[in-house]
Design a protein around this motif. Structure first.
Motif, PDB file in Angstrom:
ATOM      1  N   UNK A  46       0.872  -1.174   0.000  1.00  0.00           N
ATOM      2  CA  UNK A  46       0.000   0.000   0.000  1.00  0.00           C
ATOM      3  C   UNK A  46       0.907   1.222   0.000  1.00  0.00           C
ATOM      4  N   UNK A  47       1.172   1.736  -1.173  1.00  0.00           N
ATOM      5  CA  UNK A  47       2.123   2.834  -1.310  1.00  0.00           C
ATOM      6  C   UNK A  47       1.647   4.067  -0.559  1.00  0.00           C
ATOM      7  N   UNK A  48       2.570   4.670   0.208  1.00  0.00           N
ATOM      8  CA  UNK A  48       2.292   5.939   0.858  1.00  0.00           C
ATOM      9  C   UNK A  48       1.558   5.843   2.177  1.00  0.00           C
ATOM     10  N   UNK A  49       1.441   4.625   2.758  1.00  0.00           N
ATOM     11  CA  UNK A  49       0.728   4.502   4.034  1.00  0.00           C
ATOM     12  C   UNK A  49       1.644   4.642   5.241  1.00  0.00           C
ATOM     13  N   UNK A  50       2.938   4.892   4.988  1.00  0.00           N
ATOM     14  CA  UNK A  50       3.887   5.083   6.080  1.00  0.00           C
ATOM     15  C   UNK A  50       4.452   3.801   6.644  1.00  0.00           C
ATOM     16  N   UNK A  56       7.280  -4.614   0.059  1.00  0.00           N
ATOM     17  CA  UNK A  56       7.656  -3.317  -0.506  1.00  0.00           C
ATOM     18  C   UNK A  56       9.178  -3.164  -0.527  1.00  0.00           C
ATOM     19  N   UNK A  57       9.840  -3.620   0.531  1.00  0.00           N
ATOM     20  CA  UNK A  57      11.303  -3.541   0.568  1.00  0.00           C
ATOM     21  C   UNK A  57      11.912  -4.385  -0.544  1.00  0.00           C
ATOM     22  N   UNK A  58      11.372  -5.583  -0.763  1.00  0.00           N
ATOM     23  CA  UNK A  58      11.842  -6.428  -1.861  1.00  0.00           C
ATOM     24  C   UNK A  58      11.659  -5.722  -3.199  1.00  0.00           C
ATOM     25  N   UNK A  59      10.513  -5.085  -3.389  1.00  0.00           N
ATOM     26  CA  UNK A  59      10.232  -4.400  -4.649  1.00  0.00           C
ATOM     27  C   UNK A  59      11.206  -3.257  -4.887  1.00  0.00           C
ATOM     28  N   UNK A  60      11.496  -2.480  -3.847  1.00  0.00           N
ATOM     29  CA  UNK A  60      12.442  -1.374  -3.995  1.00  0.00           C
ATOM     30  C   UNK A  60      13.844  -1.880  -4.286  1.00  0.00           C
ATOM     31  N   UNK A  61      14.248  -2.968  -3.597  1.00  0.00           N
ATOM     32  CA  UNK A  61      15.572  -3.533  -3.846  1.00  0.00           C
ATOM     33  C   UNK A  61      15.671  -4.097  -5.261  1.00  0.00           C
ATOM     34  N   UNK A  68       7.335   2.487  -3.322  1.00  0.00           N
ATOM     35  CA  UNK A  68       6.437   2.499  -2.162  1.00  0.00           C
ATOM     36  C   UNK A  68       5.957   3.887  -1.770  1.00  0.00           C
ATOM     37  N   UNK A  69       6.279   4.883  -2.584  1.00  0.00           N
ATOM     38  CA  UNK A  69       5.881   6.267  -2.316  1.00  0.00           C
ATOM     39  C   UNK A  69       6.360   6.726  -0.940  1.00  0.00           C
ATOM     40  N   UNK A  70       7.630   6.395  -0.652  1.00  0.00           N
ATOM     41  CA  UNK A  70       8.247   6.884   0.570  1.00  0.00           C
ATOM     42  C   UNK A  70       8.125   5.977   1.773  1.00  0.00           C
ATOM     43  N   UNK A  71       7.411   4.863   1.647  1.00  0.00           N
ATOM     44  CA  UNK A  71       7.296   3.944   2.791  1.00  0.00           C
ATOM     45  C   UNK A  71       8.643   3.319   3.147  1.00  0.00           C
ATOM     46  N   UNK A  72       9.420   2.924   2.126  1.00  0.00           N
ATOM     47  CA  UNK A  72      10.767   2.369   2.298  1.00  0.00           C
ATOM     48  C   UNK A  72      11.736   3.229   1.497  1.00  0.00           C
ATOM     49  N   UNK A  73      13.005   3.172   1.862  1.00  0.00           N
ATOM     50  CA  UNK A  73      14.017   3.836   1.050  1.00  0.00           C
ATOM     51  C   UNK A  73      14.111   3.165  -0.316  1.00  0.00           C
ATOM     52  N   UNK A  74      14.589   3.906  -1.291  1.00  0.00           N
ATOM     53  CA  UNK A  74      14.820   3.327  -2.608  1.00  0.00           C
ATOM     54  C   UNK A  74      15.995   2.361  -2.541  1.00  0.00           C
ATOM     55  N   UNK A  75      15.908   1.281  -3.294  1.00  0.00           N
ATOM     56  CA  UNK A  75      17.019   0.353  -3.374  1.00  0.00           C
ATOM     57  C   UNK A  75      18.139   0.930  -4.216  1.00  0.00           C
TER      58      UNK A  75
END
Length: 199
Positions: A46-50, A56-61, A68-75
């Motif tokens: 759920x992008x942007x829910x904090x 989401x971390x897997x997706x960014x990595x 994730x719209x800021x939920x996790x850092x960019x990989x």
């Protein structure tokens, strides 16, 4: 072939061309790396829910971006996923790490150090699939209730918790509980280049 029993799970090792390696097998971590911190036990995106979930971390990595719209850092590359929460993450589908040609870059580390984190397949799905050529380390996690059937990645090759499909994998201080497979290796089906299991 060597078969090892661990926590009532069968670990299947194909070691003929392999050398068991230590956690330093991947060399010095790249300066281009991100620590992605999971702060939720949900298996949602759920992008942007904090909330930074493991998926989401897997997706960014995997994408070297922020999906994730800021939920996790960019990989970036050679990323580490760690946790600020303890508990069980019940997966609805397998987490997969693809080849180094993908933006996963030089490697991915999953670290449960400092927390008590269980990744559960809910007796329905395999927990982790490591694709050919991928570099993965897991440390301080519990893998529970993973299941590999004929419809999942390498189902006939086993690995209810982890299927290492010719990747490079290090496992340290991890626990495997109640994993099962229709193939060989209830917990781990290892067909990879390296596998270190220890505590």
């Amino acid at each position: 072939m060597h078969t090892v029993k661990n926590n009532n799970n069968t670990l299947l090792f194909h070691l003929a061309p392999m050398v068991l390696a230590s956690l330093c097998a991947f060399g010095t971590p790249s300066a281009w790396a991100t620590n992605l911190t999971v702060n939720s036990l949900a298996d949602t995106v759920v992008a942007g829910d904090g909330l930074c979930t493991l998926r989401e971390a897997f997706s960014n990595a995997a994408t070297n971006t922020d999906t994730s719209n800021g939920d996790c850092l960019a990989g970036l590359s050679n990323d580490t996923i760690n946790f600020t929460v303890s508990g069980t993450i019940t997966l609805g589908s397998t987490l997969s790490v693809n080849t180094p040609a993908s933006p996963f870059g030089t490697g991915l580390t999953l670290s449960g150090q400092g927390q008590k984190v269980t990744l559960s397949g809910n007796n329905a799905v395999r927990i982790l699939h490591v694709a050919s050529g991928a570099n993965v380390s897991v440390n301080g996690l519990t893998f529970a209730n993973g299941f590999s059937g004929s419809g999942s990645f390498g189902g006939l090759n086993g690995g209810g918790a982890i299927y290492n499909e010719n990747g490079n994998m290090n496992i340290l201080n991890c626990t495997f509980v109640n994993n099962s497979s229709n193939g060989s290796g209830g917990a781990i089906g290892n067909y990879g280049n390296t596998l270190t299991s220890g505590g």
